[in-house]
Scaffold this motif. Structure first.
Motif, short mmCIF file in Angstrom:
data_model
loop_
_atom_site.label_atom_id
_atom_site.label_comp_id
_atom_site.label_asym_id
_atom_site.label_seq_id
_atom_site.Cartn_x
_atom_site.Cartn_y
_atom_site.Cartn_z
N UNK A 204 0.96 -1.16 0.24
CA UNK A 204 0.17 0.18 0.25
C UNK A 204 0.89 1.40 0.13
N UNK A 205 0.10 2.46 0.28
CA UNK A 205 1.16 3.61 0.20
C UNK A 205 2.00 3.82 1.52
N UNK A 206 2.99 4.42 1.42
CA UNK A 206 3.93 4.97 2.64
C UNK A 206 4.35 3.99 3.40
N UNK A 207 4.85 2.77 2.57
CA UNK A 207 5.33 1.77 3.51
C UNK A 207 4.77 0.64 4.14
N UNK A 208 3.26 0.80 3.89
CA UNK A 208 2.50 -0.23 4.75
C UNK A 208 2.42 -1.47 3.64
N UNK A 209 2.64 -2.66 4.29
CA UNK A 209 2.16 -4.02 3.42
C UNK A 209 1.36 -4.66 4.50
N UNK A 210 0.48 -5.38 3.67
CA UNK A 210 -0.17 -6.59 4.49
C UNK A 210 -0.08 -8.00 3.71
N UNK A 211 0.19 -9.13 4.71
CA UNK A 211 0.50 -10.28 4.16
C UNK A 211 -0.73 -11.18 4.65
N UNK A 212 -1.06 -12.20 3.62
CA UNK A 212 -2.37 -12.81 3.72
C UNK A 212 -1.52 -14.38 3.55
N UNK A 213 -1.55 -15.45 4.64
CA UNK A 213 -0.89 -16.54 4.67
C UNK A 213 -1.81 -17.91 4.99
N UNK A 214 -1.14 -19.02 4.50
CA UNK A 214 -1.68 -20.20 4.55
C UNK A 214 -2.80 -20.41 3.78
N UNK A 215 -2.80 -19.55 2.58
CA UNK A 215 -4.20 -20.00 1.60
C UNK A 215 -4.30 -21.15 0.87
N UNK A 216 -5.51 -21.77 0.69
CA UNK A 216 -5.54 -22.91 -0.15
C UNK A 216 -5.47 -22.74 -1.60
N UNK A 217 -5.93 -21.33 -2.07
CA UNK A 217 -6.02 -21.09 -3.22
C UNK A 217 -5.48 -19.51 -3.63
N UNK A 218 -4.74 -18.95 -4.54
CA UNK A 218 -4.68 -17.44 -4.60
C UNK A 218 -5.27 -17.11 -5.99
N UNK A 219 -5.98 -16.02 -5.87
CA UNK A 219 -6.66 -15.30 -7.02
C UNK A 219 -6.05 -14.17 -7.79
N UNK A 220 -4.91 -13.77 -7.34
CA UNK A 220 -4.32 -12.59 -7.89
C UNK A 220 -2.91 -13.01 -8.31
N UNK A 221 -2.27 -12.18 -9.16
CA UNK A 221 -0.82 -12.26 -9.60
C UNK A 221 0.00 -11.19 -9.18
N UNK A 222 1.19 -11.27 -9.39
CA UNK A 222 2.34 -10.36 -8.98
C UNK A 222 2.04 -9.31 -10.09
N UNK A 223 2.08 -8.09 -9.36
CA UNK A 223 2.08 -6.84 -10.14
C UNK A 223 0.61 -6.36 -10.24
N UNK A 224 -0.39 -7.06 -9.92
CA UNK A 224 -1.81 -6.62 -10.17
C UNK A 224 -2.35 -5.76 -9.05
N UNK A 225 -3.08 -4.69 -9.56
CA UNK A 225 -3.64 -3.59 -8.50
C UNK A 225 -4.92 -4.17 -8.25
N UNK A 226 -5.30 -4.25 -6.88
CA UNK A 226 -6.18 -4.48 -6.22
C UNK A 226 -7.03 -3.67 -5.41
N UNK A 227 -8.41 -3.40 -5.43
CA UNK A 227 -9.02 -2.74 -4.55
C UNK A 227 -9.38 -3.31 -3.14
N UNK A 228 -9.73 -2.39 -2.27
CA UNK A 228 -10.20 -2.73 -0.88
C UNK A 228 -11.45 -3.48 -0.93
N UNK A 229 -11.35 -4.68 -0.39
CA UNK A 229 -12.44 -5.61 -0.31
C UNK A 229 -12.58 -6.70 -1.54
N UNK A 230 -11.78 -6.58 -2.23
CA UNK A 230 -11.66 -7.49 -3.37
C UNK A 230 -11.08 -9.03 -2.94
N UNK A 231 -11.83 -10.11 -3.48
CA UNK A 231 -11.07 -11.52 -3.07
C UNK A 231 -9.88 -11.56 -3.62
N UNK A 232 -8.86 -12.00 -2.69
CA UNK A 232 -7.25 -12.44 -3.43
C UNK A 232 -7.05 -14.13 -3.05
N UNK A 233 -7.89 -14.65 -2.39
CA UNK A 233 -7.49 -16.00 -2.42
C UNK A 233 -8.62 -16.75 -1.38
#
Length: 392
Positions: free
Chosen positions: A310-339
Motif C-alpha cells: 500500500x502507500x507510505x511503507x504499509x504492506x499486508x500479508x495473507x498466509x496459509x491460503x488454499x488458493x491464490x486469486x491474484x498475480x504479482x504486479x496486479x492492482x487490487x481494490x479494498x474488499x476484493x477477493x484475493x484468495x
C-alpha cells in the motif's frame, strides 16, 4: 582601601610571573648561558596579548558583519515575498493590461483545476471557509486605488481580488481537511509525520512554475501557501486511505492474537507477528486496503501467500491460503477477493494468518480492524477524494 589592597596584590602576583631567567646549554664540551630579562618577557607577553586581541576583534567584527549580511538577506527575501502594494500593482496594470489579463486567465484555470482535483464540490468548499481576511480587505482598498488611477483596469482588479479570496478559502479548507486526516491517522496509532516523509521520498519530475510564467504569482505568499496546503492535504488523505481497515476474511473468529505466545508446534515462547482468523477451507480472503500485489505464491512457512504493498511503507500479508486469486504486479481494490482460506505451510488447521507491516516492521493489525466508525467514515471520504484526484 580594600580595592587598593586587591589591586596591589594583583600587581605583585603578575610581577612574580616575569622575573629574570637564566638558561645554560652544553654543546661540544662548552657551556653557554642565556639570560632573558623580566622586561623582555613583559614585552613579549604584551606583544602576544596584542596579537590575540587584534585577532579577536577582527573575528568578532567578521561575525557581526556576517550576521548583518544574513539579516539583510532575510529582509530582502521577506520583502520579495510580501504581497504587492497598490502602487506596484498600478504599475503592472499600466505597463500592459493584455499581459495582466493573460496572467489572470492562467491563474483562473489553475484555481479551477486545483479546486476540481483536490476539493471536489467548490460551493461546498467555499461554505467551509471564512468569507474574508485582513489581506482580502486590503485587496479591496487596492482595487479602489487601481480603479481611480487606471479606470480601464478596474474590472481586472476585481477579478484578481476574487481569485485571491478564493485561494485563501481553498487554503483554509485544505488545512481543515489535513487536520481531520491527521487526527484519524493518530487514532490508528500511526504517526502522520512519518507517513508524510514516506510520501515525500517518492516524488520527482521536471520543474514547472505553479502559475505559469508570471513572476508575481510565483512569489505571492498566498498562492505558495495554497500549494503547500493542498500538497500536505493530498499526502495525508492518501496515507489515511492506504491504512488496511477492511476485514481480511469473511470469518470473524480470531484464534490467535498479536504478540508473544506459545508456539503451536513446540510450545516454546515465540513472537506472533499477526492475527489468525479460523474458518473453513475455501473461505474468501479479501484485500484489507487498495494496493499492488508484490507476492502471490508459496512462501516457506507461510505457505501459499499474498502480499499487498500500500502507500507510505504499509504492506499486508495473507498466509496459509488454499488458493491464490491474484498475480504479482496486479492492482487490487479494498474488499476484493484475493484468495481462499487454507492450511498450507506451517499450520495446524484451516485459518488465515494476517499481518500488517510498516517499513518492514510488524505492527498489531487489531487497532486497524477495530477502528471507530467515525474514523472509518473520514477514511472513506479521503479514499474517494484521493481516487478522484488520481483520475484527473
Amino acid at each position: 582601601m580594600s580595592l587598593k589592597i586587591r589591586m596591589s596584590g594583583w600587581k605583585n602576583r603578575i610581577a612574580g610571573w616575569f622575573i629574570d631567567r637564566e638558561f645554560f646549554m652544553r654543546a661540544n664540551g662548552q657551556v653557554r648561558f642565556l639570560k632573558i630579562s623580566a622586561q623582555l618577557q613583559r614585552r613579549a607577553a604584551a606583544t602576544f596579548a596584542s596579537v590575540i586581541g587584534v585577532w579577536l576583534l577582527v573575528t568578532f567584527g567578521m561575525a557581526i558583519n556576517q550576521v548583518t549580511v544574513s539579516a539583510q538577506r532575510l529582509a530582502l527575501i521577506e520583502q520579495e515575498a510580501k504581497v504587492e502594494s497598490a502602487e506596484e500593482r498600478v504599475a503592472s496594470y499600466r505597463g500592459s493590461i493584455d499581459e495582466v489579463t493573460q496572467d489572470l486567465e492562467r491563474r483562473q484555470e489553475m484555481l479551477e483545476s486545483l479546486g476540481d482535483q483536490y476539493l471536489g464540490d467548490l460551493p461546498e468548499a467555499e461554505a467551509q471557509a471564512p468569507s474574508a481576511s485582513a489581506d482580502s480587505r486590503e485587496e479591496e482598498k487596492a482595487v479602489k486605488t487601481i480603479s481611480a488611477i487606471v479606470p480601464e483596469a478596474a474590472g481586472l482588479a476585481r477579478i484578481e481580488v476574487r481569485q485571491i479570496r478564493f485561494a485563501e478559502k481553498m487554503t483554509k479548507v485544505a488545512q481543515a481537511r489535513t487536520l481531520q486526516a491527521e487526527t484519524a491517522i493518530r487514532q490508528f496509532g500511526l504517526n502522520p509525520e512519518v507517513l508524510a516523509r514516506q510520501a515525500r521520498n517518492a516524488q520527482g519530475g521536471l520543474f514547472e512554475p505553479f502559475f505559469g510564467k508570471g513572476k508575481k504569482e510565483a512569489r505571492d505568499p498566498r498562492f505558495l501557501n495554497l500549494a503547500a496546503a493542498l500538497g500536505r492535504m493530498d499526502a495525508m488523505e492518501r496515507a489515511l486511505a492506504a491504512i488496511p481497515t477492511a476485514m481480511p476474511a469473511a470469518s470473524m473468529m480470531m484464534s490467535s492474537g498479536f504478540g508473544y505466545r506459545a508456539d503451536p508446534f513446540t510450545g516454546a515462547a515465540a513472537m506472533h507477528a499477526g492475527l489468525d482468523f479460523k474458518g473453513p477451507v475455501g473461505t474468501p480472503i479479501l484485500a484489507a486496503a487498495k494496493g499492488k500485489v508484490v507476492l502471490a505464491g508459496f512462501n516457506g512457512g507461510y505457505g501459499n501467500s499474498v502480499e499487498i504493498r500500500h502507500a507510505n511503507g504499509l504492506v499486508t500479508r495473507y498466509a496459509h491460503l488454499s488458493g491464490v486469486h491474484v498475480r504479482r504486479g496486479q492492482m487490487v481494490e479494498r474488499g476484493v477477493q484475493i484468495g481462499r482460506m487454507g492450511s498450507t505451510g506451517r499450520s495446524t488447521g484451516s485459518h488465515l494468518h494476517f499481518e500488517v507491516r510498516l517499513n518492514g516492521q510488524a505492527i498489531n493489525p487489531r487497532k486497524f480492524l477495530e477502528a471507530n466508525p467515525d474514523v472509518l467514515k473520514v477514511q472513506t471520504v479521503a479514499e474517494y477524494r484521493a481516487d478522484s484526484a488520481a483520475k484527473e
